[in-house]
Write an enzyme that holds these catalytic residues in place. Structure first.
Site, PDB file in Angstrom:
ATOM      1  N   TRP A  32       0.786  -1.293   0.461  1.00 14.78           N
ATOM      2  CA  TRP A  32       0.062   0.210  -0.149  1.00 14.78           C
ATOM      3  C   TRP A  32       0.653   1.146  -0.232  1.00 14.78           C
ATOM      4  O   TRP A  32       0.313   2.010  -0.490  1.00 14.78           O
ATOM      5  CB  TRP A  32      -1.145  -0.325   1.361  1.00 14.78           C
ATOM      6  CG  TRP A  32      -0.688  -0.135   2.445  1.00 14.78           C
ATOM      7  CD1 TRP A  32       0.480  -0.131   3.444  1.00 14.78           C
ATOM      8  CD2 TRP A  32      -1.005   1.124   3.466  1.00 14.78           C
ATOM      9  NE1 TRP A  32       1.165   0.773   4.450  1.00 14.78           N
ATOM     10  CE2 TRP A  32       0.221   1.342   4.706  1.00 14.78           C
ATOM     11  CE3 TRP A  32      -1.553   2.007   3.308  1.00 14.78           C
ATOM     12  CZ2 TRP A  32      -0.388   2.024   5.751  1.00 14.78           C
ATOM     13  CZ3 TRP A  32      -2.245   3.155   4.568  1.00 14.78           C
ATOM     14  CH2 TRP A  32      -1.091   3.375   5.843  1.00 14.78           C
ATOM     15  N   GLU A  59       0.705  -2.549  12.368  1.00 18.78           N
ATOM     16  CA  GLU A  59       0.571  -3.700  11.867  1.00 18.78           C
ATOM     17  C   GLU A  59       0.521  -4.033  13.211  1.00 18.78           C
ATOM     18  O   GLU A  59       1.411  -4.910  13.413  1.00 18.78           O
ATOM     19  CB  GLU A  59       1.496  -4.219  10.539  1.00 18.78           C
ATOM     20  CG  GLU A  59       1.034  -3.687   9.689  1.00 18.78           C
ATOM     21  CD  GLU A  59       2.415  -3.758   9.297  1.00 18.78           C
ATOM     22  OE1 GLU A  59       1.979  -3.659   7.550  1.00 18.78           O
ATOM     23  OE2 GLU A  59       3.135  -3.729   9.077  1.00 18.78           O
TER      24      GLU A  59
END
Length: 786
Positions: A351, A494
């Protein structure tokens, strides 16, 4: 150490230099001084070899799977840059003898790497060395090298050994069949290699030109072919070796649509080499330099008047690396997270491209942005296959992407668990799904900046519609709350795995649905032909009703009443807090893993990178800004809450924080974050870039300057400018492409001037007031804040 003040005259603030040789700093300089042209990238290992070096040559789009147990990665081609020097029969290197006046320089303006030094052998013989190289932007298949050796005080026997070395690997993984070497005459080397699984043929051909007669030795070894030139030098005598290498692959655009056989690839490499070697190194270098001026610096250059010249250099460093890593020549390829500067992340696209790198090209060179988005369109079928494999509908984009039709290429396992000692499972490829909405966002941003209707008709509508179909099938119904939710995901942060209702993912999926609804309603009313084609392919009429029903009931985490903080996910705000001070002060990222494993980090209020903040930054650029009501107070409240809990362990985090801090004039903090972002690769930390540069962070340097400090932003009302220069900056000038025109900005502390070539009247919002730009517009500013 790295020096920033070596460039003089026309090259002031254009040169990144290494001021002294250290065998412990090889990989840092190999990455930050990498060369390339988007077709290929060359890591800047020295001519002579050293223990611990990493010699990399990559050609974009040549992915291969070395072994069935490993994922596809960009293979490391045969090395063409190694030239070994022998002085009186002993191999020269800088770890013996004495070295003086050593300097290695990457000139960002000319995209040429140079190295010079004096070296005295253990026997007292002194030599002057000059080494130069470039990867041509004028002829994208060409690598040029030039080496000069001069004897200064005594005669010596010298041998130069140049090779094409196919013994290279990707950290041990062998991607190629045994290559086919050949030598023509005394100066021409050929090496042809083929990837083991993807069957890509690659031809490398090198021509040598020596300024002195020499005895020639021809060398051939397993996966290696070379030539050695031996001669004598007397004091004051100089010898020059020029080496030109051409690189071609069977996947090159020249061979579309059907590719090429090995013989054709090899012949093309020879033909191009024969053409270019009619000229000298200096002539070819000058053509390359002119291409950089015409194609890059004349279009992209930013001028910054700062109290610290490092800032100017940093933004040029950003533009340089975005140029050399981006395959602007071929829409079948994306951008790797490490560009083409190292093996990190295996050359895969994340991304990072759509959210952090693409905006530079959308606002500076829309044709390149279009190409990068077309790469995602070519991956649409594999995204559909991934959705089906996971039990969903529509298109579910891979978290990591290589060949467009490869599908998901995220590795399954990664680092060692500090607690259990086992390999940690990598969940991102399975449950970090926001990339599908990120791509839809990028399509919409590109269209709003460029008005490129043809792209929407050919590619964009289909991408947005089928990504909306994925989200509509991904939602889970919560009967008790009477709403749709998203469970078991990873958001941008994350450090939080297997969470429910990650705010970024929920809101961005909602945006994706609303965008599809908007596009459907426009197409059905305004473009019957395109609508009919896509309706037949995607059953738009039925899906349209589904999008509307899901959008009305999707759960969007609301700000807490007491402090306006948006919950990052269902549990984040209730997790225990720990003292993060030592991790916030860390020199290396991810040191928290020395004390905790991933399940433990999952249970703490600690964030890896911007999550809620990047959501606020993105959505305020869309038609959802007023509906969601993300005002300045909300943004500041979330910044104040989440930044102290964010370790910035991902390099892409700082740019978002710096831009958001600029929005509410926290300029001291914004500037500190700008410098930290720039210093990730360009700073003195010698371990930060060993596996390659950080593409998203490098793009972020430009974004902070233009979107943050200059305040240029896409809004639902059009282009907006709201400058907040840091106290250290007096002015900034740059170009922006906006709906077919190039706008030139000059922003000082006193005024903002915008100019363009046409006389077409263009509305621009400057400091929240709509202005009309014809050819030139100057608006007074009062930039005084702390």
């Amino acid at each position: 150490m790295i020096r920033y003040d070596v460039g003089q005259g026309e090259f002031k603030d254009w040169v990144v230099a290494e001021s002294g040789f250290s065998p412990n700093q090889l990989r840092k300089f190999e990455a930050v001084m990498a060369l390339g042209n988007g077709y290929m990238g060359l890591r800047s290992a020295m001519e002579e070899s050293y223990f611990g070096e990493k010699r990399n040559l990559f050609v974009n789009g040549t992915f291969n799977q070395a072994d069935p147990t490993e994922v596809t990665e960009l293979p490391n081609l045969a090395d063409v840059t190694q030239i070994d020097f022998y002085i009186d029969g002993e191999r020269f290197h800088l770890e013996i003898g004495e070295t003086d006046e050593y300097v290695r320089k990457l000139n960002l303006k000319t995209a040429e790497l140079t190295r010079s030094f004096k070296w005295t052998s253990p026997k007292g013989k002194t030599f002057q060395f000059h080494c130069r190289r470039f990867v041509s932007l004028a002829e994208r298949h060409l690598i040029g090298m030039k080496v000069e050796v001069e004897a200064l005080n005594e005669s010596a026997s010298v041998q130069l050994v140049s090779a094409i070395n196919g013994q290279t690997t990707n950290t041990g993984a062998q991607h190629f069949l045994n290559g086919v070497p050949r030598i023509y005459g005394d100066d021409l080397l050929e090496y042809v290699q083929t990837t083991r699984q993807s069957n890509v043929d690659i031809a490398l051909v090198s021509q040598h030109r020596l300024s002195k007669e020499a005895t020639v030795d021809k060398l051939m070894d397993r996966r290696k072919v070379g030539v050695g030139y031996q001669f004598n030098l007397v004091p004051g005598e100089k010898v020059t070796l020029e080496k030109f290498t051409t690189v071609y692959t069977s996947r090159d655009r020249e061979f579309l649509p059907n590719g090429a056989d090995q013989e054709t690839v090899k012949q093309q490499a020879h033909d191009t080499l024969e053409k270019v070697t009619q000229k000298s190194y200096d002539e070819l270098r000058d053509e390359h330099r002119q291409a950089w001026f015409d194609q890059i610096w004349n279009r992209y250059n930013i001028e910054i008047d700062s109290q610290d010249n490092f800032d100017q250099l940093a933004v040029r460093f950003s533009i340089y690396h975005m140029t050399i890593m981006t395959p602007d020549h071929d829409s079948r390829m994306g951008i790797g997270a490490k560009g083409l500067s190292g093996e990190g992340y295996k050359g895969h696209s994340f991304w990072d491209t759509e959210i952090f790198v693409l905006p530079f090209f959308t606002y500076s060179n829309p044709e390149v942005a279009r190409s990068l988005l077309t790469y995602r369109y070519y991956g649409l079928e594999s995204a559909r296959a991934k959705a089906e494999e996971n039990g969903y509908e529509g298109a579910m984009y891979p978290w990591e992407m290589a060949f467009p039709d490869d599908g998901e290429v995220t590795p399954l396992y990664g680092d060692i668990d500090i607690v259990t000692g086992e390999r940690s499972k990598i969940w991102t490829g399975l449950i970090e799904q926001h990339i599908t909405a990120d791509i839809a966002f990028a399509v919409n941003q590109y269209y709003n900046v460029t008005n490129d209707e043809a792209f929407l008709n050919d590619y964009g509508y289909e991408m947005v519609f089928d990504s909306a179909n994925f989200w509509a099938s991904r939602y889970e119904w919560n009967e008790a709350e009477a709403r749709y939710e998203i469970h078991n995901v990873i958001g941008p942060d994350e450090y939080k795995e297997h969470v429910n209702n990650n705010a970024y993912t929920n809101y961005m999926s909602y945006f994706n649905l609303k965008l599809a609804i908007k596009y459907y309603e426009f197409l059905s009313a305004q473009n019957e032909n395109v609508f009919a084609t896509l309706n037949e392919k995607l059953d738009l009429q039925q899906n349209y009703e589904n999008w509307k029903e899901k959008a009305e009931k999707v759960f969007l985490p609301a700000p807490r009443e007491e402090d306006q903080v948006i919950p990052q996910d269902d549990t984040y705000l209730s997790l225990p807090e720990i003292d993060l001070d030592k991790y916030k002060k860390q020199e290396q990222p991810r040191t928290i893993y020395k004390d905790y494993n991933q399940p433990q980090i999952n249970g703490l209020q600690v964030t890896k990178q911007a999550d809620v903040l990047v959501l606020l930054y993105l959505l305020e650029q869309t038609f959802l800004k007023d509906e969601v009501e993300f005002d300045a107070a909300l943004k500041r409240a979330n910044f104040d809450y989440y930044e102290p809990r964010t370790l910035h362990d991902s390099s892409l985090s700082l740019s978002t924080h710096a831009i958001v801090a600029s929005d509410f004039e926290k300029m001291d903090m914004a500037y500190r974050m700008f410098r930290r972002a720039a210093e990730i690769d360009l700073g003195q930390n010698m371990k930060s870039s060993q596996e390659g540069i950080h593409a998203a962070s490098i793009a972020g340097i430009w974004s902070i300057s233009v979107f943050g400090f200059a305040g240029v932003r896409l809004t639902p009302d059009g282009l907006s400018v709201n400058p907040t220069l840091p106290n250290e900056w007096n002015s900034i000038t740059f170009n922006v492409d906006w709906r077919g025109e190039q706008l030139r900005f000059e922003i000082t502390r006193e005024q903002c001037t915008i100019s363009k070539d046409s006389q077409t009247e263009l509305p621009i919002v400057i400091q929240n007031e709509v202005r009309k730009l014809k050819d030139t517009l100057t608006v007074p500013l009062a930039l005084q804040y702390n």
